[in-house]
Design a protein around this motif. Structure first.
Motif, PDB file in Angstrom:
ATOM      1  N   UNK A   9     -24.608 -12.557  11.542  1.00  0.00           N
ATOM      2  CA  UNK A   9     -25.033 -13.084  12.681  1.00  0.00           C
ATOM      3  C   UNK A   9     -24.001 -14.012  13.132  1.00  0.00           C
ATOM      4  N   UNK A  10     -24.270 -14.735  13.949  1.00  0.00           N
ATOM      5  CA  UNK A  10     -22.967 -15.807  14.741  1.00  0.00           C
ATOM      6  C   UNK A  10     -22.378 -16.430  13.749  1.00  0.00           C
ATOM      7  N   UNK A  11     -23.042 -17.111  12.554  1.00  0.00           N
ATOM      8  CA  UNK A  11     -22.313 -17.920  11.662  1.00  0.00           C
ATOM      9  C   UNK A  11     -21.478 -16.953  10.587  1.00  0.00           C
ATOM     10  N   UNK A  12     -21.909 -15.816  10.311  1.00  0.00           N
ATOM     11  CA  UNK A  12     -21.142 -14.855   9.446  1.00  0.00           C
ATOM     12  C   UNK A  12     -20.117 -14.295  10.188  1.00  0.00           C
ATOM     13  N   UNK A  13     -20.187 -13.947  11.225  1.00  0.00           N
ATOM     14  CA  UNK A  13     -19.220 -13.317  12.157  1.00  0.00           C
ATOM     15  C   UNK A  13     -18.035 -14.324  12.399  1.00  0.00           C
ATOM     16  N   UNK A  14     -18.395 -15.444  12.871  1.00  0.00           N
ATOM     17  CA  UNK A  14     -17.526 -16.476  12.759  1.00  0.00           C
ATOM     18  C   UNK A  14     -16.546 -16.980  11.725  1.00  0.00           C
ATOM     19  N   UNK A  15     -17.347 -16.805  10.654  1.00  0.00           N
ATOM     20  CA  UNK A  15     -16.866 -17.046   9.213  1.00  0.00           C
ATOM     21  C   UNK A  15     -15.700 -15.816   9.039  1.00  0.00           C
ATOM     22  N   UNK A  16     -16.064 -14.657   9.499  1.00  0.00           N
ATOM     23  CA  UNK A  16     -15.187 -13.332   9.078  1.00  0.00           C
ATOM     24  C   UNK A  16     -14.117 -13.684  10.172  1.00  0.00           C
ATOM     25  N   UNK A  17     -14.035 -13.993  11.342  1.00  0.00           N
ATOM     26  CA  UNK A  17     -12.990 -13.916  12.128  1.00  0.00           C
ATOM     27  C   UNK A  17     -11.905 -15.218  11.675  1.00  0.00           C
ATOM     28  N   UNK A  18     -12.416 -16.373  11.293  1.00  0.00           N
ATOM     29  CA  UNK A  18     -11.478 -17.352  11.013  1.00  0.00           C
ATOM     30  C   UNK A  18     -11.066 -17.191   9.573  1.00  0.00           C
ATOM     31  N   UNK A  19     -11.596 -16.532   8.753  1.00  0.00           N
ATOM     32  CA  UNK A  19     -11.068 -16.158   7.522  1.00  0.00           C
ATOM     33  C   UNK A  19      -9.969 -14.968   7.746  1.00  0.00           C
ATOM     34  N   UNK A  20     -10.437 -14.266   8.490  1.00  0.00           N
ATOM     35  CA  UNK A  20      -9.290 -12.973   8.667  1.00  0.00           C
ATOM     36  C   UNK A  20      -8.193 -13.491   9.309  1.00  0.00           C
ATOM     37  N   UNK A  21      -8.314 -14.576  10.440  1.00  0.00           N
ATOM     38  CA  UNK A  21      -7.173 -15.313  10.954  1.00  0.00           C
ATOM     39  C   UNK A  21      -6.411 -16.119   9.982  1.00  0.00           C
ATOM     40  N   UNK A  23      -5.631 -14.981   6.920  1.00  0.00           N
ATOM     41  CA  UNK A  23      -4.946 -13.947   6.349  1.00  0.00           C
ATOM     42  C   UNK A  23      -5.497 -13.391   5.306  1.00  0.00           C
ATOM     43  N   UNK A  24      -6.874 -13.454   5.079  1.00  0.00           N
ATOM     44  CA  UNK A  24      -7.765 -12.849   3.975  1.00  0.00           C
ATOM     45  C   UNK A  24      -8.016 -11.454   4.304  1.00  0.00           C
ATOM     46  N   UNK A  25      -8.390 -10.641   3.413  1.00  0.00           N
ATOM     47  CA  UNK A  25      -9.033  -9.347   3.636  1.00  0.00           C
ATOM     48  C   UNK A  25     -10.550  -9.671   3.362  1.00  0.00           C
ATOM     49  N   UNK A  26     -11.067  -9.260   4.646  1.00  0.00           N
ATOM     50  CA  UNK A  26     -12.577  -9.781   4.820  1.00  0.00           C
ATOM     51  C   UNK A  26     -13.294  -8.315   4.923  1.00  0.00           C
ATOM     52  N   UNK A  27     -14.478  -8.491   4.479  1.00  0.00           N
ATOM     53  CA  UNK A  27     -15.594  -7.626   4.611  1.00  0.00           C
ATOM     54  C   UNK A  27     -16.837  -8.006   4.604  1.00  0.00           C
ATOM     55  N   UNK A 212     -12.464  -7.772  13.713  1.00  0.00           N
ATOM     56  CA  UNK A 212     -11.977  -6.252  13.396  1.00  0.00           C
ATOM     57  C   UNK A 212     -10.477  -6.064  13.689  1.00  0.00           C
ATOM     58  N   UNK A 213     -10.046  -6.532  14.894  1.00  0.00           N
ATOM     59  CA  UNK A 213      -8.789  -6.368  15.295  1.00  0.00           C
ATOM     60  C   UNK A 213      -7.757  -7.244  14.356  1.00  0.00           C
ATOM     61  N   UNK A 214      -8.426  -8.443  13.821  1.00  0.00           N
ATOM     62  CA  UNK A 214      -7.526  -8.870  12.746  1.00  0.00           C
ATOM     63  C   UNK A 214      -7.737  -8.413  11.280  1.00  0.00           C
ATOM     64  N   UNK A 215      -8.389  -7.204  11.180  1.00  0.00           N
ATOM     65  CA  UNK A 215      -8.200  -6.316   9.820  1.00  0.00           C
ATOM     66  C   UNK A 215      -9.724  -6.661   9.244  1.00  0.00           C
ATOM     67  N   UNK A 216     -10.738  -7.315   9.695  1.00  0.00           N
ATOM     68  CA  UNK A 216     -11.976  -7.770   9.003  1.00  0.00           C
ATOM     69  C   UNK A 216     -12.772  -6.211   9.032  1.00  0.00           C
ATOM     70  N   UNK A 217     -13.449  -5.830   8.136  1.00  0.00           N
ATOM     71  CA  UNK A 217     -14.298  -4.738   8.040  1.00  0.00           C
ATOM     72  C   UNK A 217     -15.748  -5.058   7.880  1.00  0.00           C
ATOM     73  N   UNK A 218     -16.532  -4.374   8.971  1.00  0.00           N
ATOM     74  CA  UNK A 218     -18.163  -4.767   9.095  1.00  0.00           C
ATOM     75  C   UNK A 218     -18.707  -3.579   8.580  1.00  0.00           C
ATOM     76  N   UNK A 219     -19.617  -3.743   7.295  1.00  0.00           N
ATOM     77  CA  UNK A 219     -20.505  -2.477   6.959  1.00  0.00           C
ATOM     78  C   UNK A 219     -21.986  -2.644   7.402  1.00  0.00           C
ATOM     79  N   UNK A 220     -22.109  -1.962   8.395  1.00  0.00           N
ATOM     80  CA  UNK A 220     -23.543  -2.259   9.111  1.00  0.00           C
ATOM     81  C   UNK A 220     -24.657  -1.095   8.528  1.00  0.00           C
ATOM     82  N   UNK A 221     -25.516  -1.680   8.721  1.00  0.00           N
ATOM     83  CA  UNK A 221     -26.648  -0.695   8.002  1.00  0.00           C
ATOM     84  C   UNK A 221     -26.818  -0.681   6.500  1.00  0.00           C
ATOM     85  N   UNK A 222     -26.316  -1.948   5.853  1.00  0.00           N
ATOM     86  CA  UNK A 222     -26.128  -1.672   4.348  1.00  0.00           C
ATOM     87  C   UNK A 222     -27.077  -3.080   3.926  1.00  0.00           C
ATOM     88  N   UNK A 223     -27.835  -2.661   3.130  1.00  0.00           N
ATOM     89  CA  UNK A 223     -28.798  -3.930   2.437  1.00  0.00           C
ATOM     90  C   UNK A 223     -28.294  -4.143   1.238  1.00  0.00           C
TER      91      UNK A 223
END
Length: 430
Positions: A9-21, A23-27, A212-223
């Motif tokens: 959601x917007x919270x998880x996606x924002x977390x992903x962006x700033x953690x990737x920014x 320098x972390x490896x984010x999934x 994703x441009x910063x390297x984060x990977x998004x795995x969709x359709x995964x429960x």
């Protein structure tokens, strides 16, 4: 570090962006086919730090009784035998004091004001576009009692240096000219010029691309099925596509966060409060709102999003039920057609519902847990969009061992008792 974020959601996606920014490896793991398709999809569209306030406040229990008797009630309760529901309601009622309201509102304002600043910086850095406007929020009062009651909030806004304007009818018309057709419907307003508006879904979609441009990977359709622990550490998450290991895990599952945490012995008072919206195509721009108008009587937000009007509101306590109720739609249609007649075609509106992850004190739960490498970013209630960027930057700092730009006081889960005390906090945060 290798970091797994649960929820896009917007919270998880924002977390992903700033953690990737950072320098972390984010999934990111998300059960939907894309980011922002649940509670972030069609919310009211407000980025409203000035309107950040807990639902629990002085006089709310009596107001709730009156609301339940209204034809277009902002509140609906569908009683059940779920003890979690009644425990949450009890905790909320315990926060309905002047002292608790001031503490909780102060915490919420701190995060919301910071988040707006972070969003503005993001917009400057990336050029992200999401039908944004920066014309403030107009809290519209239909009667004098509501206008007089705003003084308590004004006192807190003054204390935290939040800009505001108390407007008469003429002042309202300067910022929302379309209200000229319904001047008999209101007496005045409180305007919060620092507030913004925008389409949270468009924002989340775009931010996921930047992440994703910063390297984060998004795995969709995964429960997500469960978290695996070893002592005081989370070792992996079991999903529909197998086991995923990481150094660190950030839980951003909104209303569903407590379900996953319960298996770990963690209890946080986050409960789903159902909200509704309609998205109305504009038929006459001159009769539509310019920004956001909060109809104080019905607790409905009416927001301009490009060539659409988003009308969001109502609070329904009914667990995880996602049925679309015609009576809730009627309330939203009544508010927008009453204040902006002819502005949009409600017969062509998209009707939607989502679950807001509410805490009884209104403040989100962000930060460490009793597990060394498990962090929370949840419980934002109606303010997930407002607090998203700040929460994402905040959790990125905490996970990275950096001191956040704002105080951590009251944001960690230990405010709900020593049993929830995190066992590991970087010394820089202590």
């Amino acid at each position: 570090m290798k970091i797994v974020i649960l929820g896009a959601g917007v919270i998880g996606t924002a977390s992903a962006y700033y953690l990737a920014k950072a320098g972390h490896e984010v999934t990111v793991i998300e059960r939907q086919p894309a980011a922002g398709l649940e509670t972030s999809y069609a919310n009211a569209g407000e980025v409203s730090p000035g309107y950040s306030a807990p639902w629990a406040g002085p006089g709310v229990p009596l107001k709730a009784i009156k609301w339940l008797m209204m034809q277009h009630s902002p509140l609906a309760i569908r009683p059940s035998f779920d003890p979690t529901m009644w425990r949450w309601v009890t905790q909320m009622l315990m926060n309905c004091t002047s002292k608790r309201y001031e503490i909780n509102k102060g915490r919420m304002l701190r995060m919301a004001e910071y988040s707006r600043d972070v969003l503005q910086q993001l917009r400057s850095d990336t050029g992200i576009s999401y039908d944004e406007r920066t014309q403030g929020t107009l809290q519209l009062f239909r009667n004098q009692q509501q206008l007089d009651g705003a003084e308590a909030d004004i006192a807190i806004l003054k204390r935290y240096d939040v800009p505001y304007e108390k407007l008469d009818k003429a002042g309202c018309l300067k910022v929302e000219p379309a209200l000229v057709n319904v001047q008999d419907k209101f007496v005045g307003a409180l305007r919060l010029p620092g507030d913004e508006t925008g389409d949270c879904f468009k924002f989340t979609q775009s931010l996921s691309t930047f992440a994703q441009e910063l390297g984060a990977q998004f795995k969709y359709g995964v429960t997500i099925q469960r978290l695996v622990k070893s002592g005081d550490t989370i070792t992996s998450v079991i999903t529909s596509e197998g086991e995923i290991k990481a150094d660190c895990f950030v839980l951003a599952l909104g209303s569903y966060s407590p379900i996953l945490l319960k298996e770990l012995g963690i209890k946080i008072p986050v409960y789903p409060i159902k909200g509704y919206s309609i998205t109305v195509p504009i038929t006459d721009a001159q009769k539509a709102p310019e920004s956001t108008v909060m109809d104080e009587t019905y607790k409905v937000a009416i927001t301009r999003l490009g060539d659409r009007i988003r009308v969001g509101g109502t609070a329904e306590i009914t667990g995880y039920n996602l049925d679309l109720r015609a009576d809730r739609r009627a309330t939203l249609e009544h508010s927008v057609t009453d204040l902006f007649p002819g502005g949009g075609d409600v017969s062509k509106a998209e009707f939607w519902t989502g679950l807001r992850p509410m805490t009884p004190d209104g403040t989100p739960v962000i930060g460490p847990t009793p597990y060394r490498n498990l962090y929370l970013n949840t419980g934002h209630g109606t303010l997930g969009w407002t607090m998203a960027c700040g929460s994402g930057q905040f959790i990125a700092d905490v996970v990275s061992g950096k001191r956040p730009a704002i105080s951590t006081e009251g944001l960690f889960m230990d405010r709900y008792g020593s049993v929830n005390s995190p066992i590991f906090i970087h010394k820089e945060l202590a």
